[in-house]
Design a protein around this motif. Structure first.
Motif, PDB file in Angstrom:
ATOM      1  N   UNK A  60       0.979  -1.011   0.053  1.00 18.94           N
ATOM      2  CA  UNK A  60       0.047  -0.048   0.031  1.00 18.94           C
ATOM      3  C   UNK A  60       1.071   1.185   0.059  1.00 18.94           C
ATOM      4  N   UNK A  61       0.286   2.474  -0.401  1.00 15.34           N
ATOM      5  CA  UNK A  61       1.401   3.473  -0.481  1.00 15.34           C
ATOM      6  C   UNK A  61       1.762   4.075   0.907  1.00 15.34           C
ATOM      7  N   UNK A  62       3.030   4.239   1.383  1.00 14.87           N
ATOM      8  CA  UNK A  62       4.102   4.059   0.157  1.00 14.87           C
ATOM      9  C   UNK A  62       5.107   2.842   0.551  1.00 14.87           C
ATOM     10  N   UNK A  63       4.433   1.647   0.922  1.00 14.30           N
ATOM     11  CA  UNK A  63       5.158   0.502   1.496  1.00 14.30           C
ATOM     12  C   UNK A  63       5.308  -0.570   0.459  1.00 14.30           C
ATOM     13  N   UNK A  64       6.435  -1.181   0.266  1.00 17.15           N
ATOM     14  CA  UNK A  64       6.736  -2.439  -0.615  1.00 17.15           C
ATOM     15  C   UNK A  64       7.299  -3.469   0.415  1.00 17.15           C
ATOM     16  N   UNK A  65       6.928  -4.543   0.044  1.00 19.21           N
ATOM     17  CA  UNK A  65       7.377  -5.777   0.759  1.00 19.21           C
ATOM     18  C   UNK A  65       8.718  -6.170  -0.109  1.00 19.21           C
ATOM     19  N   UNK A  66       9.463  -6.862   0.577  1.00 22.88           N
ATOM     20  CA  UNK A  66      10.641  -7.237   0.170  1.00 22.88           C
ATOM     21  C   UNK A  66      10.899  -8.933   0.710  1.00 22.88           C
ATOM     22  N   UNK A  67      10.737  -9.718  -0.148  1.00 21.99           N
ATOM     23  CA  UNK A  67      11.090 -11.135   0.019  1.00 21.99           C
ATOM     24  C   UNK A  67      12.222 -11.803  -0.693  1.00 21.99           C
ATOM     25  N   UNK A  68      12.823 -12.620  -0.035  1.00 20.40           N
ATOM     26  CA  UNK A  68      13.864 -13.509  -0.578  1.00 20.40           C
ATOM     27  C   UNK A  68      13.570 -14.754  -1.116  1.00 20.40           C
ATOM     28  N   UNK A  69      14.145 -15.003  -2.460  1.00 17.76           N
ATOM     29  CA  UNK A  69      13.847 -16.172  -3.176  1.00 17.76           C
ATOM     30  C   UNK A  69      15.115 -16.854  -2.879  1.00 17.76           C
ATOM     31  N   UNK A  70      15.089 -18.064  -1.977  1.00 18.39           N
ATOM     32  CA  UNK A  70      16.223 -18.589  -1.735  1.00 18.39           C
ATOM     33  C   UNK A  70      16.902 -19.378  -2.796  1.00 18.39           C
ATOM     34  N   UNK A  71      16.059 -20.164  -3.794  1.00 19.32           N
ATOM     35  CA  UNK A  71      16.604 -20.692  -4.977  1.00 19.32           C
ATOM     36  C   UNK A  71      17.601 -19.776  -5.684  1.00 19.32           C
ATOM     37  N   UNK A  72      17.433 -18.564  -5.771  1.00 18.12           N
ATOM     38  CA  UNK A  72      18.121 -17.668  -6.460  1.00 18.12           C
ATOM     39  C   UNK A  72      19.226 -17.083  -5.584  1.00 18.12           C
ATOM     40  N   UNK A  73      19.024 -16.787  -4.441  1.00 12.13           N
ATOM     41  CA  UNK A  73      19.835 -16.286  -3.667  1.00 12.13           C
ATOM     42  C   UNK A  73      21.396 -16.913  -3.462  1.00 12.13           C
ATOM     43  N   UNK A  74      22.551 -16.213  -3.532  1.00  7.69           N
ATOM     44  CA  UNK A  74      23.800 -16.813  -3.638  1.00  7.69           C
ATOM     45  C   UNK A  74      24.434 -16.458  -2.442  1.00  7.69           C
ATOM     46  N   UNK A  75      24.082 -15.748  -1.562  1.00  6.98           N
ATOM     47  CA  UNK A  75      24.539 -15.337  -0.028  1.00  6.98           C
ATOM     48  C   UNK A  75      25.840 -14.419  -0.337  1.00  6.98           C
ATOM     49  N   UNK A  76      25.579 -13.353  -1.315  1.00  5.03           N
ATOM     50  CA  UNK A  76      26.915 -12.588  -1.344  1.00  5.03           C
ATOM     51  C   UNK A  76      26.653 -11.299  -0.460  1.00  5.03           C
ATOM     52  N   UNK A  77      25.708 -11.023   0.170  1.00  3.47           N
ATOM     53  CA  UNK A  77      25.478 -10.036   1.071  1.00  3.47           C
ATOM     54  C   UNK A  77      25.498  -8.712   0.613  1.00  3.47           C
ATOM     55  N   UNK A  78      25.375  -8.273  -0.650  1.00  6.75           N
ATOM     56  CA  UNK A  78      25.271  -6.887  -0.947  1.00  6.75           C
ATOM     57  C   UNK A  78      24.163  -6.146  -0.411  1.00  6.75           C
ATOM     58  N   UNK A  79      23.008  -6.849  -0.583  1.00 11.26           N
ATOM     59  CA  UNK A  79      21.806  -6.614  -0.187  1.00 11.26           C
ATOM     60  C   UNK A  79      21.923  -6.199   1.691  1.00 11.26           C
ATOM     61  N   UNK A  80      22.468  -7.167   2.174  1.00  9.05           N
ATOM     62  CA  UNK A  80      22.743  -6.977   3.732  1.00  9.05           C
ATOM     63  C   UNK A  80      23.489  -5.935   4.005  1.00  9.05           C
ATOM     64  N   UNK A  81      24.506  -5.572   3.140  1.00 13.47           N
ATOM     65  CA  UNK A  81      25.311  -4.333   3.531  1.00 13.47           C
ATOM     66  C   UNK A  81      24.579  -3.126   3.313  1.00 13.47           C
ATOM     67  N   UNK A  82      23.695  -3.222   2.296  1.00 13.81           N
ATOM     68  CA  UNK A  82      22.976  -1.926   1.926  1.00 13.81           C
ATOM     69  C   UNK A  82      22.154  -1.762   2.712  1.00 13.81           C
TER      70      UNK A  82
END
Lengths: 569, 189, 434
Positions: B114-136
């Motif tokens: 809903x405005x202005x909120x977005x949900x962010x979910x991780x698709x584990x099959x694609x995630x490689x554990x590089x932690x770029x998102x974690x750092x950000x």
């Protein structure tokens, strides 16, 4: 050849062939795996670097549609490739396993079928002699093995290791108050007093001809903050809407030694600030081991003296009407930030102390005051340190070690920009356009009625901070006026019209008053109950920052250059 | 002859004694292990408050597809439009375009709530554990994205190769019945 | 609108005191109007604990079966089938972890670190094969160990390794055992696990360097039987010494040795010892003097080794991550090195003083001083002891399997004519019963 031998022969032949076939396939799958590994270890990263470069390019060139679609195509290719390679590796590994099993089984069968039956050797061998020989060989082998290990250990022992010097630990992680007295570690020097510890400062120079100028270095990015000097280093801060930098110059030669970069939080729209404040209004501070800088975006960073960034953090965008401008103060290993914001009703303002070694919050004290543009100072009152802050309407003193309030006095108003000083036993604070107030700092709690010793209510500067030698205090208005008062009772001794605009705060060197105007002209006057001008020196460049003083040298920051003024040794 | 017999018996006695000693030693080890044992197994896990998001988790795992994946602490997430874990620094637009997304494998899914909120979910099959998102997320956001060892993938090696390579020693052995160190709103340092 | 307010709407200020850089709630979680529920973070469970106990049970069963097959049934074929089954189960199904070789480290850690609690399965894996070895020799190596099995499975054309080379190379295994115990005891690393050459094949993935070593060892293993078992395995070192004391030993012949010499080349692992012959005349005196020399050397070699091990403590300690961190931070602090690494950045973020770090590293180094000296002394003692043992005259009248080196694989039985007699007798007895 008998039937049996023929059959055995057939088995043997087929086993051998199968083994060879298995070996060939095993080799093939190994090669495929190696190629795949090469692909993921070499091709993958090279594609990613290319993608990163293209993305960088695309940011600079936002309208290029072909580049954008190239970026998306390459990104998709990388992702698909990665998944495909994982799958391929798994399948090839199983195929390899299968072919190896075939190879082994067939190979074993072939070997067993082709093996000669065991046959004892004919002729006697002298067992005893053979065993003696074997024994001797074995002993030498053991000795050899031991020798190899011994050589290995000797090499390890010779390699040596890093020895941790004991002396390191004895040095405290910050400079003492005494050490600070001889340096210029923050805006307007120790205690923010603007008083030079050295009297041997030049009294004449000319920026245009170069007379009296030891060196002059261009500062890459602008800023209105003042130089900070620690031993043989001079620090400045520069920034623009997109970047924030800390500069370190060599005090002897003026060479730019290192540039430190301070990152920030990404924002939707770039910050717009008042030109008068600018993006690097806050002066840096050092505790003798690290240099700290803060920016109006709320970014704080610490660097060691070699330029290595130790930590950085973002405190959140300060809500400050003219742009955040308070300079930093240090106490022991803490860096102290006066973070006044808003109109006072939202409770946003606070004083924050961060641990200088790692950026963690050591203490934080909220205050119900609106935004201000003055800088805090740490002074020693009766042997104990006090952190003095001024805002509208209170002057508040805290214990810099833990942030607890010691006393407060309600005596100010307006948009407070001049910083306080401690001179003649009094805290001197200014209300712009209104008054100069003298407060005795020896109280506890609300001292508005008890410790405000005098008020000089005939006006006060709106930008420049005051300077005092303990007897006289000087106020410099932002245009055309210098006021001198007596500290004892606040009585105004004189008002002097001086043509010029002033942003730099005045300083005292020995018995002389140094006043720097916006055109870069420094007027030197006699400290005393009457105005007596001793000289005028031209820098040849506009100046907004206050000068810094070291032994025999003065550092002035013009809008483009950093000047070092003094006599060559 | 009798001498030799004696020698043999003495040697046998020594041997038997040594044998008994070794058996007792094995028993002592067994006893010590029982005394200081973990009836359950120990598994590896990342302490998210020590993790510095260096990216080693993606490359040091013995599995090609690392057992370490990013997870989302939904209760801590700000659901921001400008998610610093999802978007590159200075994105051209706040959308799902490839040039704006930080994740190299496209594992983060952004969904409008809903405005202005977005949900962010991780698709584990694609995630490689590089932690770029974690750092950000850690540096500029709430830190709701963090790495955890996923135990349906982890082989539970006796010595975890990532643990040995972790610069902040964030890996620890935890009991298998509590195998996750999750971030929550109330968890302090 | 005032731009600051607009931006402030996106970036709010820090909350209460005590929040740090990591995990600060800069953006308060929203209050949803559409009734959106926060999903839960999933927590897939690790393998159930009963699998550990199942493995322990299978281990005991396999060892019992192996002992039976090697000593009672005396059948190589059956032992081979068991070995392949063990390879498949312990190796490929259970990924070769945890194994008794690695369990040495777990047990060591339990002894030296009171905060570490060893999983029961690891303790079982360490103790049970040892106990079996005290009773039946190295049946674990022959038919149960997956690492041994994979090497045995690739052995196609055995080539004999000269005895002297075997003796020399075996020192490596002792050094490996000592080093593994040292690094495990100081909590630095599990080097047996780190450098396990075959586990990469079992779990189909791993460090490419170690996989390459594994491939090389297997290629060598095509010709030289079980190279890891004989020259590198640290657990094998323990087993070979316990096997010398075992109650039952593998005998090549089921009854008596008729000196037919047919079994001389039957063992691919060089474990068969022929009967001793008489030495040339002068040899005995020389041997006595040599023995005396080595007995004198016996205390000197460990002392030298201890000194060498102590001197190496600086480099040995670098295996410990705390020491490496301290060294890196020290080099940076004293300006001997440019820039920072993830490790030093992470250390500085913890807020610990360098004093504590250097003190920790110094303490670990001191422990390595003691441990290194013990390691060096141990290797010196083993080498010295081996020299003494090699100077003592042996007396054998039959062809025997050396209990230390014999891996109880049952290959040598078929080479003995007496064995063939026994098999024939059994067949005849079985035929008569029908």
């Amino acid at each position: 050849m008998t039937q049996e031998t023929k059959q055995l022969n057939i088995w043997y032949q087929s086993a051998r062939t199968t083994a060879v076939v298995g070996a060939v396939f095993a080799g093939l799958f190994t090669v495929l795996l190696v190629v795949n590994l090469f692909g993921s270890a070499v091709l993958g990263p090279s594609r990613e670097t290319r993608l990163a470069a293209m993305q960088h390019q695309a940011q600079k060139d936002p309208t290029n549609e072909t580049l954008l679609s190239e970026v998306r195509r390459l990104d998709l290719k990388i992702r698909q490739d990665r998944l495909w390679r994982l799958d391929f590796a798994e399948r090839t590994a199983f195929a390899l396993l299968g072919s190896v099993i075939v190879l082994l089984i067939a190979g074993k069968i072939a070997y067993d079928l082709g093996k000669e039956p065991p046959r004892p050797q004919h002729g006697t061998t002298d067992r005893g002699e053979m065993q003696v020989r074997e024994g001797r060989q074995a002993r030498w082998a053991v000795a050899g093995g031991l020798a190899v290990l011994a050589v290995g250990m000797t090499l390890l022992g010779m390699m040596g290791h890093v020895r941790f010097a004991q002396a390191q630990d004895a040095e405290p992680p910050f400079a003492s108050m005494q050490d600070k007295q001889g340096q210029w570690p923050r805006f307007r020097g120790p205690g923010g007093a603007g008083v030079s510890a050295y009297a041997n400062i030049a009294t004449s120079w000319n920026g245009k001809t170069g007379e009296g100028i030891l060196w002059k270095t261009a500062v890459p990015m602008p800023g209105r903050n003042s130089p900070v000097v620690w031993k043989d280093r001079v620090f400045l801060v520069g920034a623009d809407p997109n970047a924030r930098k800390v500069y370190c110059f060599d005090a002897r030669s003026g060479r730019l030694q290192w540039t430190g970069d301070v990152p920030t939080v990404p924002v939707e729209e770039p910050l717009e600030l008042m030109e008068d404040t600018g993006y690097a209004a806050c002066t840096a501070a050092t505790d003798g081991r690290r240099i700290y800088a803060i920016f109006p975006t709320g970014d704080v960073a610490a660097f060691d003296f070699n330029g290595r960034r130790l930590w950085h953090k973002n405190l959140g965008m300060p809500d400050s009407a003219y742009g955040y401008a308070a300079s930093l103060e240090t106490y022991e290993k803490l860096v102290i930030i006066q973070y006044d914001q808003g109109d006072g009703s939202e409770g946003k303002s606070k004083v924050i102390a961060l641990d200088g070694t790692n950026g963690r919050v050591a203490w934080e004290t909220k205050r119900d005051l609106p935004n201000s543009w003055s800088s805090p100072v740490v002074v020693e009152v009766e042997g104990k340190p006090q952190l003095i802050t001024v805002a509208d309407p209170n002057v508040v003193a805290y214990n810099p070690a833990d942030g607890k309030e010691i006393w407060r006095a309600e005596c100010l108003g307006g948009d407070v920009a001049p910083s306080p000083i401690y001179a003649g036993g009094l805290i001197l604070a200014i209300e712009p356009y209104a008054q100069l107030v003298g407060i005795k700092p020896t109280g506890q709690g609300d001292v508005s009625k008890t410790h405000v010793v005098w008020k000089m209510e005939e006006g006060g500067p709106d930008i420049c901070s005051p300077v005092s030698d303990g007897t006289y205090v000087y106020l410099l208005e932002s245009a055309d006026l210098l006021i001198c008062c007596r500290i004892e009772d606040g009585h105004k001794l004189y008002e002097q019209k001086i043509k010029g605009d002033f942003r730099a705060s005045p300083s005292i060197v020995g018995d002389k008053l140094y006043i720097l105007d916006m055109k870069g002209v420094m007027r030197i006057a006699q400290v005393g109950p009457e105005y007596k001008e001793l000289g005028k020196c031209e820098l040849g460049e506009e100046c907004f920052a206050s000068p810094a003083f070291a032994d025999g040298r003065m550092y002035i920051r013009g809008v483009e250059h950093l000047y070092c003024i003094g006599k060559a040794q | 002859m009798a001498d030799k017999q004696e020698n043999v018996t003495r040697r046998k006695f020594l041997r038997d004694g040594l044998w008994g000693g070794c058996l007792a030693g094995a028993g002592a080890v067994a006893g010590l292990s029982v005394a200081r044992n973990n009836r359950d197994n120990l598994v590896w896990q990342i302490d998210p408050y020590k993790c510095i998001a260096c990216g080693n988790c993606a490359t040091y795992c013995v599995l090609e597809d690392s057992a370490v994946k990013c997870v989302q602490a939904y209760a801590m997430c700000g659901y921001c439009d400008l998610c610093t874990g999802y978007l590159v620094p200075e994105p051209k637009a706040l959308d799902t375009a490839a040039e704006n997304a930080l994740c190299p494998t496209g594992a983060i899914k952004r969904t409008y709530i809903e405005d202005p909120y977005y949900e962010y979910t991780i698709d584990e099959a694609l995630c490689n554990g590089c932690a770029k998102c974690v750092k950000g997320c850690m540096v500029f956001g709430n830190g709701s994205l963090y790495l955890q060892v996923r135990h349906d993938r982890c082989k539970n090696c006796n010595e975890c190769a990532i643990a040995a390579a972790c610069p902040s020693q964030a890996f620890k052995r935890v009991p298998a019945d509590q195998p996750y160190l999750l971030k929550g709103m109330d968890r302090k340092e | 609108m005032n731009p600051f307010v607009h931006i402030a709407a996106f970036l709010t200020v820090l909350l209460a005191a005590g929040a740090e850089t990591q995990g600060e709630i800069r953006f308060p979680p929203p209050e949803f109007e559409t009734g959106y529920q926060f999903p839960e973070t999933t927590t897939p469970a690790p393998q159930a604990v009963w699998r550990e106990y199942l493995d322990a049970g299978v281990l005991v069963f396999a060892l019992l079966l192996a002992s039976h097959l090697v000593f009672v049934r005396r059948s190589r074929r059956a032992a081979f089938v068991l070995m392949i089954a063990a390879l498949l189960y312990f190796g490929f199904v259970r990924d070769g972890c945890i194994c008794p070789i690695g369990a040495i480290q777990n047990v060591t850690l339990t002894v030296f670190d009171s905060s570490y609690a060893i999983p029961i399965a690891a303790a079982v894996f360490f103790v049970v094969p040892l106990v079996f070895t005290l009773f039946c020799g190295r049946v674990f190596c022959g038919a149960v160990c997956p690492l041994g099995a994979i090497q045995d499975a690739v052995l196609i054309h055995p080539v004999t390794v000269p005895r002297w080379l075997e003796s020399g190379l075996r020192l490596l295994a002792y050094a490996y055992l000592g080093a593994a115990v040292l690094f495990a005891a100081t909590g630095s690393a599990f080097i047996i696990c780190r450098y396990d050459p075959f586990v990469g094949f079992f779990r189909m993935g791993g460090n490419w360097n170690i996989l390459l070593v594994g491939v090389c060892l297997l290629l060598i293993g095509l010709f030289i039987g079980r190279p890891y078992c004989r020259f590198l395995c640290p657990y094998g070192v323990i087993l070979r010494n316990l096997s010398r004391l075992s109650k039952r030993r593998v005998t090549i012949t089921p009854s008596e040795c008729i000196q037919c010499r047919l079994c001389e080349n039957a063992c691919p692992f060089g474990a068969i010892r022929e009967p001793t012959g008489d030495w040339p005349e002068g040899e005995y005196k020389i041997a006595k003097r040599r023995l005396a020399l080595f007995l004198v050397l016996l205390p000197i070699l460990p002392a030298g080794g201890a000194w060498g091990g102590y001197a190496s403590r600086g480099q040995l300690a670098r295996v410990n991550p705390r020491v490496r961190t301290a060294e890196r931070v020290y080099l940076e602090e004293t300006g001997q090195v440019e820039g920072t690494t993830d490790v030093s950045d992470a250390f500085r973020a913890t807020g610990q003083t360098t004093q504590v770090l250097y003190a920790d590293a110094t303490e670990i180094r001191d422990r390595f001083g003691v441990g290194g000296a013990l390691l060096g002394g141990f290797v010196g003692l083993i080498a010295g002891g081996k020299l003494v043992v090699l100077s003592v005259r042996r007396r054998r009248t039959e062809y025997e399997a050396d209990p230390a080196s014999c891996l109880a694989c049952a290959r040598c039985y078929r080479a003995c004519p007496k064995e063939h007699e026994r098999i024939k007798k059994n067949k005849e007895a079985a035929a008569r019963h029908r």
